[in-house]
Write an enzyme that holds these catalytic residues in place. Structure first.
Site, PDB file in Angstrom:
ATOM      1  N   ASP A  53     -12.035  24.531   8.155  1.00 45.51           N
ATOM      2  CA  ASP A  53     -11.379  23.944   7.054  1.00 45.51           C
ATOM      3  C   ASP A  53     -11.126  24.726   6.302  1.00 45.51           C
ATOM      4  O   ASP A  53     -11.686  25.752   5.605  1.00 45.51           O
ATOM      5  CB  ASP A  53     -12.191  22.704   6.803  1.00 45.51           C
ATOM      6  CG  ASP A  53     -11.492  21.667   6.066  1.00 45.51           C
ATOM      7  OD1 ASP A  53     -11.417  20.411   6.285  1.00 45.51           O
ATOM      8  OD2 ASP A  53     -11.076  22.016   4.855  1.00 45.51           O
ATOM      9  N   THR A  65      -2.991  11.268  12.262  1.00 45.48           N
ATOM     10  CA  THR A  65      -1.913  10.278  12.573  1.00 45.48           C
ATOM     11  C   THR A  65      -0.638  10.900  11.748  1.00 45.48           C
ATOM     12  O   THR A  65      -0.512  11.243  10.518  1.00 45.48           O
ATOM     13  CB  THR A  65      -2.450   9.112  11.905  1.00 45.48           C
ATOM     14  OG1 THR A  65      -3.735   8.890  12.371  1.00 45.48           O
ATOM     15  CG2 THR A  65      -1.470   7.872  11.968  1.00 45.48           C
ATOM     16  N   GLU A  98      -6.405   9.302  17.367  1.00 44.56           N
ATOM     17  CA  GLU A  98      -7.738   9.313  17.160  1.00 44.56           C
ATOM     18  C   GLU A  98      -7.962   7.639  16.672  1.00 44.56           C
ATOM     19  O   GLU A  98      -7.178   7.173  15.783  1.00 44.56           O
ATOM     20  CB  GLU A  98      -8.464  10.110  15.875  1.00 44.56           C
ATOM     21  CG  GLU A  98      -9.871   9.851  15.917  1.00 44.56           C
ATOM     22  CD  GLU A  98     -10.860   9.849  17.221  1.00 44.56           C
ATOM     23  OE1 GLU A  98     -10.613  10.775  17.891  1.00 44.56           O
ATOM     24  OE2 GLU A  98     -11.610   8.941  17.262  1.00 44.56           O
ATOM     25  N   LEU A 131     -11.047   6.253  15.699  1.00 41.07           N
ATOM     26  CA  LEU A 131     -12.537   5.952  15.324  1.00 41.07           C
ATOM     27  C   LEU A 131     -12.339   5.084  14.091  1.00 41.07           C
ATOM     28  O   LEU A 131     -11.346   5.451  13.271  1.00 41.07           O
ATOM     29  CB  LEU A 131     -13.236   7.214  15.323  1.00 41.07           C
ATOM     30  CG  LEU A 131     -12.678   8.346  14.139  1.00 41.07           C
ATOM     31  CD1 LEU A 131     -13.170   7.859  12.515  1.00 41.07           C
ATOM     32  CD2 LEU A 131     -13.358   9.483  14.354  1.00 41.07           C
ATOM     33  N   ASN A 160      -2.892   0.206  14.716  1.00 40.51           N
ATOM     34  CA  ASN A 160      -3.526   0.067  13.448  1.00 40.51           C
ATOM     35  C   ASN A 160      -2.556  -1.382  12.711  1.00 40.51           C
ATOM     36  O   ASN A 160      -3.369  -2.100  12.051  1.00 40.51           O
ATOM     37  CB  ASN A 160      -3.458   1.419  12.597  1.00 40.51           C
ATOM     38  CG  ASN A 160      -4.578   1.931  12.602  1.00 40.51           C
ATOM     39  OD1 ASN A 160      -5.726   1.557  13.331  1.00 40.51           O
ATOM     40  ND2 ASN A 160      -4.835   3.309  11.957  1.00 40.51           N
ATOM     41  N   PHE A 208     -11.629  -8.830  14.027  1.00 38.86           N
ATOM     42  CA  PHE A 208     -10.431  -8.737  13.131  1.00 38.86           C
ATOM     43  C   PHE A 208      -9.888 -10.050  12.408  1.00 38.86           C
ATOM     44  O   PHE A 208      -8.641 -10.201  12.330  1.00 38.86           O
ATOM     45  CB  PHE A 208      -9.710  -7.675  13.397  1.00 38.86           C
ATOM     46  CG  PHE A 208     -10.005  -6.316  13.080  1.00 38.86           C
ATOM     47  CD1 PHE A 208     -11.125  -5.696  13.858  1.00 38.86           C
ATOM     48  CD2 PHE A 208      -9.542  -5.349  12.030  1.00 38.86           C
ATOM     49  CE1 PHE A 208     -11.571  -4.618  13.768  1.00 38.86           C
ATOM     50  CE2 PHE A 208     -10.260  -4.278  11.851  1.00 38.86           C
ATOM     51  CZ  PHE A 208     -11.155  -3.923  12.600  1.00 38.86           C
ATOM     52  N   GLY A 219      -8.343  -2.662   3.241  1.00 39.43           N
ATOM     53  CA  GLY A 219      -8.240  -1.272   2.378  1.00 39.43           C
ATOM     54  C   GLY A 219      -8.285  -0.175   3.172  1.00 39.43           C
ATOM     55  O   GLY A 219      -8.413  -0.318   4.654  1.00 39.43           O
ATOM     56  N   CYS A 224      -6.545   3.919   6.069  1.00 34.11           N
ATOM     57  CA  CYS A 224      -5.699   3.844   7.530  1.00 34.11           C
ATOM     58  C   CYS A 224      -4.789   2.849   7.360  1.00 34.11           C
ATOM     59  O   CYS A 224      -3.365   3.006   7.387  1.00 34.11           O
ATOM     60  CB  CYS A 224      -6.445   3.833   8.714  1.00 34.11           C
ATOM     61  SG  CYS A 224      -7.850   5.406   8.608  1.00 34.11           S
ATOM     62  N   LYS A 230      -1.904   2.906   4.691  1.00 33.63           N
ATOM     63  CA  LYS A 230      -1.065   3.853   4.963  1.00 33.63           C
ATOM     64  C   LYS A 230      -0.124   3.775   6.396  1.00 33.63           C
ATOM     65  O   LYS A 230       1.151   4.101   6.284  1.00 33.63           O
ATOM     66  CB  LYS A 230      -2.014   5.125   5.112  1.00 33.63           C
ATOM     67  CG  LYS A 230      -1.251   6.338   5.654  1.00 33.63           C
ATOM     68  CD  LYS A 230      -2.039   7.650   5.416  1.00 33.63           C
ATOM     69  CE  LYS A 230      -2.905   7.958   6.872  1.00 33.63           C
ATOM     70  NZ  LYS A 230      -2.490   8.660   7.688  1.00 33.63           N
TER      71      LYS A 230
HETATM   72  C1  UGA Z   1      -9.189   1.767  11.171  1.00 36.77           C
HETATM   73  C2  UGA Z   1      -9.115   1.314  12.743  1.00 36.77           C
HETATM   74  O1  UGA Z   1      -9.911  -0.055  12.853  1.00 36.77           O
HETATM   75  C3  UGA Z   1      -9.628   2.708  13.501  1.00 36.77           C
HETATM   76  O2  UGA Z   1      -9.435   2.157  14.988  1.00 36.77           O
HETATM   77  C4  UGA Z   1      -8.738   3.798  13.214  1.00 36.77           C
HETATM   78  O3  UGA Z   1      -8.969   4.857  13.953  1.00 36.77           O
HETATM   79  C5  UGA Z   1      -8.801   4.094  11.694  1.00 36.77           C
HETATM   80  O4  UGA Z   1      -8.347   3.041  10.953  1.00 36.77           O
HETATM   81  C6  UGA Z   1      -8.074   5.243  11.544  1.00 36.77           C
HETATM   82  O5  UGA Z   1      -6.393   5.094  11.508  1.00 36.77           O
HETATM   83  O6  UGA Z   1      -8.447   6.102  11.410  1.00 36.77           O
HETATM   84  P1  UGA Z   1     -11.202   1.913   9.405  1.00 36.77           P
HETATM   85  O7  UGA Z   1      -9.813   2.016   8.210  1.00 36.77           O
HETATM   86  O8  UGA Z   1     -12.281   2.719   9.258  1.00 36.77           O
HETATM   87  O9  UGA Z   1     -10.603   1.919  10.679  1.00 36.77           O
HETATM   88  O10 UGA Z   1     -11.710   0.506   9.088  1.00 36.77           O
HETATM   89  P2  UGA Z   1     -11.729  -0.956   9.611  1.00 36.77           P
HETATM   90  O11 UGA Z   1     -12.940  -1.096  10.256  1.00 36.77           O
HETATM   91  O12 UGA Z   1     -10.703  -1.019  10.565  1.00 36.77           O
HETATM   92  O13 UGA Z   1     -11.460  -1.861   8.510  1.00 36.77           O
HETATM   93  C7  UGA Z   1     -10.159  -1.815   7.731  1.00 36.77           C
HETATM   94  C8  UGA Z   1     -10.243  -2.927   6.533  1.00 36.77           C
HETATM   95  O14 UGA Z   1     -10.275  -4.025   7.219  1.00 36.77           O
HETATM   96  C9  UGA Z   1     -11.546  -2.904   5.677  1.00 36.77           C
HETATM   97  O15 UGA Z   1     -11.160  -3.065   4.340  1.00 36.77           O
HETATM   98  C10 UGA Z   1     -12.314  -4.214   6.226  1.00 36.77           C
HETATM   99  O16 UGA Z   1     -13.015  -4.838   5.335  1.00 36.77           O
HETATM  100  C11 UGA Z   1     -11.086  -5.170   6.685  1.00 36.77           C
HETATM  101  N1  UGA Z   1     -11.271  -6.171   7.440  1.00 36.77           N
HETATM  102  C12 UGA Z   1     -11.536  -5.886   8.871  1.00 36.77           C
HETATM  103  C13 UGA Z   1     -10.844  -7.526   7.302  1.00 36.77           C
HETATM  104  O17 UGA Z   1     -10.806  -7.751   6.084  1.00 36.77           O
HETATM  105  N2  UGA Z   1     -11.245  -8.270   8.222  1.00 36.77           N
HETATM  106  C14 UGA Z   1     -11.616  -7.971   9.275  1.00 36.77           C
HETATM  107  O18 UGA Z   1     -11.695  -9.108  10.366  1.00 36.77           O
HETATM  108  C15 UGA Z   1     -11.945  -6.609   9.814  1.00 36.77           C
END
Ligand code: UGA
Length: 447
Positions: A30, A121, A155, A157, A212, A253, A261, A264, A267
């Site tokens: 990095d 991304t 990715e 994750l 996403n 979900f 928030g 990801c 954005k």
């Molecule tokens: C998300 C995607 O789930 C990943 O697959 C992807 O790789 C990643 O973005 C990325 O582009 O790098 P992440 O941002 O870590 O992952 O978080 P999530 O678990 O997806 O949650 C995102 C938001 O949605 C959180 O604020 C969570 O509280 C909210 N959420 C999630 C809800 O409000 N309701 C739900 O049922 C699920």
């Protein structure tokens, strides 16, 4: 096989560890000197469960080394994984400057027999832009042209589960413009028990945005249903459960709340709008997803005002500043937004988080009271708002919380607390589209 990983954020670090655990030799680099020093001393600069231990394990076995510079990372590597950030730009377009300046740096080092794998991304066409940047940089430096091999390998994750998701992906997506690099990538990924979707680079980039945006749409959809539940007198928990049992819909979900928030979804939904804009098409469903999500925190503030009247000088506790549980990441955190709006409304705000207090300081007014324990945050509070689904909040002793508060109101912005437990503590529970009293997500003029 030796591989290089450039950019050591969530994606780069987890990718490095996953490949190292599966038998590759990883040279990780990095350009952030402080980050490299931290990593070399065995400390991981982000909170990600299990990552510190796993990283120490692969460093110990010499399966992963921290390269002293880009040249030594790239030299001798069969594949060069690029995982630098593509943060949102001013107009919502992803900012590709880190990616393109990396192309400049990489240009003199890269060889014909290596493949560049884009994990960051980025919109369709970024692979071509990256190749152009490498070509121009080589021309400028008077270096001979080369036929750069490039793959788009997004990715998927989740933060908080980064290592687990990197080790056990549901699918691997690889976009290639010709099949020359396919055997090498097939070999690299052979240790992962996941199907590979082979496609072209444009489709690979779109799969990431589509995935996403679809997940974000599920959340906004269920939040819209929660509003209707509040108006009609239904229960969003039952609606989500009933919908989710249909395998065509799926039960994930579908948790209603104050909105998504993180670094990801906000954005990438905006990113897909800008991709559409550049192509002369407005993705209307994604537009609506963003609009619904932007409204969610305001609904909660209005609900609070309608319960308490004037928020000026009202002591409110906000529990949760990370954008979700199991992370210290506060990017696009709804908890931070709510704390700031409460401050703007003249409330006296105390905040708590299990991991994100430190990073939140720069995003909140110094008049906010930062509390290292929940008791201190809720002490004297007329209302408590839970904004992050940290498991610790679900198992709080709410009877004890009730003795500390000056009021009775508990707003569950994530619909994960138990309404009967809160009620038994003598407190008033309000969720999002849940029935106990009037739920959030509704504005009824006559009510
Ligand atoms: C998300 C995607 O789930 C990943 O697959 C992807 O790789 C990643 O973005 C990325 O582009 O790098 P992440 O941002 O870590 O992952 O978080 P999530 O678990 O997806 O949650 C995102 C938001 O949605 C959180 O604020 C969570 O509280 C909210 N959420 C999630 C809800 O409000 N309701 C739900 O049922 C699920």
């Amino acid at each position: 096989m030796r591989i290089a990983v450039l950019g050591l954020g969530y994606v780069g670090l987890s990718t490095s560890v996953a490949f190292a655990l599966l038998g590759q030799h990883v040279a990780a680099y990095d350009s952030d000197v402080e980050r490299m020093h931290q990593l070399e001393s065995g400390s991981v600069p982000i909170y990600e469960p299990g990552l510190t231990e796993a990283l120490a394990g692969v460093v110990e076995k010499n399966a992963l080394e921290f390269a002293s510079d880009l040249e030594s990372a790239v030299s001798g590597s069969a594949a060069v994984f690029v995982a630098v950030g593509t943060p949102p730009g001013i107009d919502g377009r992803p900012d590709l400057s880190y990616l393109l300046s990396l192309a400049d740096e990489l240009a003199p080092q890269i060889r014909d027999n290596q493949v560049v794998v884009l994990k960051s991304t980025a919109p369709p066409g970024t692979d071509v832009e990256f190749m152009k940047q490498v070509r121009l940089a080589r021309e400028k430096a008077g270096l001979p042209s080369l036929s750069l091999k490039i793959a788009v390998n997004p990715e998927f994750l989740r933060e908080g589960k980064a290592l687990e998701d990197s080790m056990h992906p549901a699918r691997i997506v690889i976009g290639l413009s010709n099949s020359e690099s396919r055997p090498l990538l097939e070999g690299l990924y052979s240790g992962f028990a996941a199907p590979i979707v082979w496609t072209d680079p444009t489709s690979a980039a779109l799969i990431k945005y589509a995935s996403n945006c679809f997940l974000a749409t599920k959340i906004s959809f269920v939040n819209e249903m929660a509003r209707l539940c509040s108006l009609a007198g239904g229960n969003i928990d039952d609606v989500s459960r009933g919908m989710g049992m249909d395998p065509r819909i799926g039960n994930q979900f579908l948790r209603a709340g104050i909105g998504y928030g993180g670094s990801c979804f906000p954005k990438d939904t905006l990113g897909l709008l800008s991709i559409g804009d550049d192509l002369g098409y407005v993705p209307r469903i994604v537009r609506a997803t963003i609009d619904v999500n932007n409204d969610q925190p305001g609904l909660l503030i209005r609900q609070l005002s309608s319960e308490l009247g004037d928020l000026r000088s009202a002591h409110i506790a906000v529990l949760g500043l990370a954008f979700k549980a199991d992370t210290d990441d506060i990017r696009e955190s709804v908890g931070i937004r709510i704390a700031n709006e409460l401050m703007a409304n003249g409330a006296i705000v105390a905040v708590h988080d299990y991991r994100a207090l430190k990073s939140a300081r720069k995003e909140l007014s110094c008049d906010v009271r930062f509390c290292a324990d929940v008791d201190a945050a809720v002490h004297g509070a007329v209302a408590v708002i839970v904004t992050t689904e940290w498991p610790g909040y679900a198992v709080l002793d709410w009877k004890h919380v009730a003795t500390l508060m000056s009021g009775k109101l508990i707003l569950d912005g994530r619909n994960f607390l138990s309404p009967p437990v809160i009620a038994r503590a003598g407190l008033t529970y309000l969720g999002v589209g849940r029935p106990a009293r009037r739920g959030l997500g509704v504005e009824v003029a006559s009510d």
